[in-house]
Each structure stands twice: as C-alpha cells, then as structure tokens.
Design an enzyme around this catalytic site. Structure first.
Site, PDB file in Angstrom:
ATOM      1  N   LYS A  62      15.410   3.328   1.432  1.00 45.78           N
ATOM      2  CA  LYS A  62      14.450   2.596   2.272  1.00 45.78           C
ATOM      3  C   LYS A  62      13.392   1.935   1.376  1.00 45.78           C
ATOM      4  CE  LYS A  62      11.936   6.925   2.842  1.00 45.78           C
ATOM      5  NZ  LYS A  62      11.833   8.127   3.667  1.00 45.78           N
ATOM      6  N   TYR A 281     -15.058  -6.909 -12.640  1.00 48.65           N
ATOM      7  CA  TYR A 281     -15.827  -6.966 -11.397  1.00 48.65           C
ATOM      8  C   TYR A 281     -16.757  -5.778 -11.240  1.00 48.65           C
ATOM      9  CZ  TYR A 281     -13.005 -10.789  -9.515  1.00 48.65           C
ATOM     10  OH  TYR A 281     -12.402 -11.989  -9.299  1.00 48.65           O
TER      11      TYR A 281
HETATM   12  C1  LIG Z   1      12.202   9.239   2.932  1.00 48.85           C
HETATM   13  C2  LIG Z   1      13.041  10.281   3.520  1.00 48.85           C
HETATM   14  C3  LIG Z   1      13.886  11.051   2.698  1.00 48.85           C
HETATM   15  C4  LIG Z   1      13.859  10.972   1.202  1.00 48.85           C
HETATM   16  O1  LIG Z   1      12.714  11.653   0.751  1.00 48.85           O
HETATM   17  P1  LIG Z   1      12.366  11.813  -0.801  1.00 48.85           P
HETATM   18  O2  LIG Z   1      11.207  12.733  -0.804  1.00 48.85           O
HETATM   19  O3  LIG Z   1      12.016  10.432  -1.269  1.00 48.85           O
HETATM   20  O4  LIG Z   1      13.560  12.336  -1.467  1.00 48.85           O
HETATM   21  C5  LIG Z   1      14.749  11.936   3.313  1.00 48.85           C
HETATM   22  N1  LIG Z   1      14.758  12.084   4.667  1.00 48.85           N
HETATM   23  C6  LIG Z   1      13.938  11.371   5.468  1.00 48.85           C
HETATM   24  C7  LIG Z   1      13.978  11.602   6.935  1.00 48.85           C
HETATM   25  C8  LIG Z   1      13.042  10.457   4.925  1.00 48.85           C
HETATM   26  O5  LIG Z   1      12.210   9.778   5.727  1.00 48.85           O
END
Ligand SMILES: *Cc1c(COP(=O)(O)O)cnc(C)c1O
Length: 393
Positions: A62, A281
C-alpha cells in the site's frame, strides 16, 4: 489479461536482470536522487518467508509500496514468487494487477459504497471490515454470481476496521453454510513491535478462538513485527509491509532486514557563515564559530521531514558528506536543506557533489527518530521530484 487490464498496463519495460530502470528528471538536473534496491526488497521478502515457514508470506504494498513504487515492487516480488498482495484501495489494486497478473490482490480499506463492480474487473478482493460491507458484497456476489474471493477482517483490539469477535461467531454458521467466497480470515495486531505488550497475547488468543469457528478458511494475523512474535502469530499467512522496505521490525534490537533505499541530494552551494549569524528560516540556529555550510537541493516538499531541523536547543538529523557524518544547520526548507560541514577538510566538498540523507550509516529509522516519527512515515512521504533509480541488486 482482460481488455480493462491491458488498457491499464503502464508503459514500463520488463526489467532484465542486472539492469537499471530510471525515471524523473535527468541526473544533472535533479535535486534529489532516490535509489531503490529491488533485489534487497526481494531478499527481505525471502528472509521473512523463511522465518514464517510453512506459512505463506504475502506482501503489503500500500501507499506506493511504502514510497518505493507499486509497479516495480509488485513486479519484482511477483517475479520472485509472491502470490498475495495487500494494497489500500482500488487504484493501487489496479496498478498492482497490471504487473502481477496471477497474484491474489486484497484491498485493505474494503468496499466503499457502490464500488463492488470494480473488483471483478481487476480480480481484486475486498477486505470486508463491517457487517454493512458484507451485506453489500453478498448482494453483489449473488446478483453477479461472482465468487472471486474476499477477506473477512475480525477486530481483535485495534477498534479501527473489522467485525467484532461476537459478530464473527454469530456469522460463522452462515458463512459455512452458504458460499460467501470468503478466502481469508484476518485480524491486525495493535502493538506487535512491543513483544512484551499484553495485547499481543490477548489478540492471538481471541483470533485463535475465532479461527476455530472458521475451519478451512486460511487465517492471517501478523504484520512485519508480528512475524517476530513467534509461530503462534504466523497462522496460514503473514502480511509484512515495512520490513520489506528495510524498516526495523524489532525496534531496540539489531535490524535483521537489508536496507533498501538511498536518498541523495545535490549541493547547490557552499558558503561561510560568520560567528553569531543564523542559518535558515526563523533564525533558530546560530553559528557558534565561523561555519562552513553546504546547501543541498532537497527539502520537506520532497518528503524530507521538517521536524528533522536543527536548532540551538536541539540537534537535528545528520547527513553524510564526503564519507563523513555532518549535522544539519537550521530549518529544513521546502526545497533546500543546510548542512554544517565545518569539520570537513577544505576543498573536500564542491558545488555539485552529492550528499546522502538516507543510506549507508543513516537508516530510515534513524532519520525518523531524529524527526520524532517512525520509518513508515519517512518512507511513505518520499517525494515525486526525484530522479529514481531501480537497482536489481
Ligand atoms: C499496513 C498493514 C500491514 C503491514 O504492516 P507492517 O507493519 O508495515 O508490516 C498488515 N496488515 C494490515 C491490515 C495493514 O494495514
């Protein structure tokens, strides 16, 4: 491949082993250069897969594959044998499908109202997270006779998505009796990176109880850190994301993963700042003596965290300049960052040289800590202006 899929096929060449694929502005014009080592991502996936054996190792890609690029990452992992991907939404699922033709693709955010018909189009599977979603999906599936699969998410403590354990128990006889096409039962750990936290045991136990009612349907619980909680958390499938991309799944212990990205920035100019003058800044950083400063062409608009700025009160992040760790000077601006290079010998750095902001000694986790955040946020903030290089090894 369906017509819808071929229309979506992005114009990316297949990557022959050992070759580089590059995108973005040409190197001499680019302020930032991001190198993604696809070979390291594959090696991390294989390593996690060995740890989880005999469970299947899926890949969570994702958020632009944690900033690394959905298409190249999905293609590399599918090529290495990854059979199941998780993405957040349908747009990401479409892009993953275009390069991973045979894999199962689950959409974690589930079914948004009215979107069911898009799932068969790309053979994606929603992760059903509520009874209303389940009702909408069921109605669609029976009307269209579509049984391409879906995951059922059971909440065991996150209180974010998922039906409750009680709802899951009440539903189990119906799911078993009718063909709902549920291909995966999943839950998500709340504090897997804290192995001592009592919620881990509680969630594992609750999920074990629910799974007993769903015999024959594969179960999945562990994210990256969950994979390191022992085989009790592995179930039938593990779902690592961050660890694939080099984030340490075992904070406080040596990082077992290979690092994946290198972020470099081009020095625009080097200047001398007199004692008592300020840099950047809001004048938050004052030169304590005559200071040489390198100004590099990368800032918070590129995803480099502004919270990593240095002030008189607290140091910020470091960068590697001419093989030497040097501290940031002043605020990170939108497009620029200043580094105190006084410690370097004269003439060891020149305008046009590259500095390293992530990579080598400086891990994603180190930068995240300097900015008061987590590696996940650093990775998923990676910008769009870089010259990107995809290495195979
Ligand atoms: C993002 C996510 C993962 C992966 O998690 P990591 O900590 O990045 O390994 C697994 N399951 C679900 C439901 C997630 O939202």
């Amino acid at each position: 491949m369906s017509e819808a899929e071929s229309a979506l096929q992005p114009d990316l060449p297949a990557v022959p082993a050992g070759h580089l694929v590059e995108s973005g502005p040409p190197v001499p014009e680019a302020g930032g250069i991001l190198t993604v080592n696809l070979g390291a991502i594959v090696a991390n996936w294989q390593d996690l897969g060995r740890r989880a054996m005999p469970s299947e190792c899926a890949a969570v890609i994702k958020a632009e594959a944690y900033g690394c690029g959905i298409e190249p990452v999905a293609r590399a992992l599918a090529g290495a044998g990854c059979k199941t991907f998780f993405v957040a939404d349908l747009g990401e699922a479409r892009r993953a499908r275009a390069v991973a033709h045979d894999a199962a693709i689950y959409v974690l955010n589930g079914l948004l109202p009215g979107t069911a018909p898009a799932f068969p189009d790309i053979r994606a599977r929603p992760v059903i997270g509520s009874l209303v979603e389940l009702a909408e999906w069921d109605a669609f599936c029976s009307a269209k006779q579509w049984y391409g699969g879906a995951a059922l998410h059971v909440d065991t403590g996150m209180n974010r998505l998922g039906i409750s354990a009680d709802e899951a128990a009440a539903l189990a006889p119906r799911i078993r009796a009718e063909n709902h096409g549920i291909t995966l039962l999943m839950s998500h750990l709340v504090c897997a990176e804290q192995p001592q936290h009592p919620l881990n045991e509680r969630q594992m136990k609750l999920f074990r109880d629910v799974r007993l009612l769903y015999r024959g349907i594969p179960g999945s619980l562990a994210n990256s850190s969950g994979l390191f909680l022992g085989s009790g958390a592995h179930c039938d499938m593990v779902r690592p994301g961050a660890a694939l991309f080099g984030v340490n799944p075992t904070p406080g212990h040596r990082n077992p993963m290979r690092s994946v990205i290198k972020l470099q920035a081009r020095i625009v100019q080097i200047r001398t700042v007199s004692k008592g003058e300020t840099v950047g800044y809001n004048a938050t950083w004052t030169a304590k003596h005559t200071t040489r400063v390198a100004v590099a062409a990368l800032g918070y608009a590129d995803g480099y965290p502004r919270a990593a700025s240095a002030t008189d009160a607290a140091p910020g992040a470091d960068a590697i300049v001419a093989d030497t760790r040097c501290p940031l000077a002043g605020r990170v601006s939108m497009d620029l960052v200043a580094i105190d290079i006084t410690a370097l010998p004269d003439h060891s750095v020149r305008r046009g040289d590259l500095i390293t902001l992530i990579g080598g000694e400086i891990s994603v986790d180190e930068l995240a800590a300097a900015a008061g955040t987590i590696g996940y946020e650093v990775l998923t903030s990676l910008g769009r202006r870089y010259h990107r290089i995809y290495r195979q090894t």
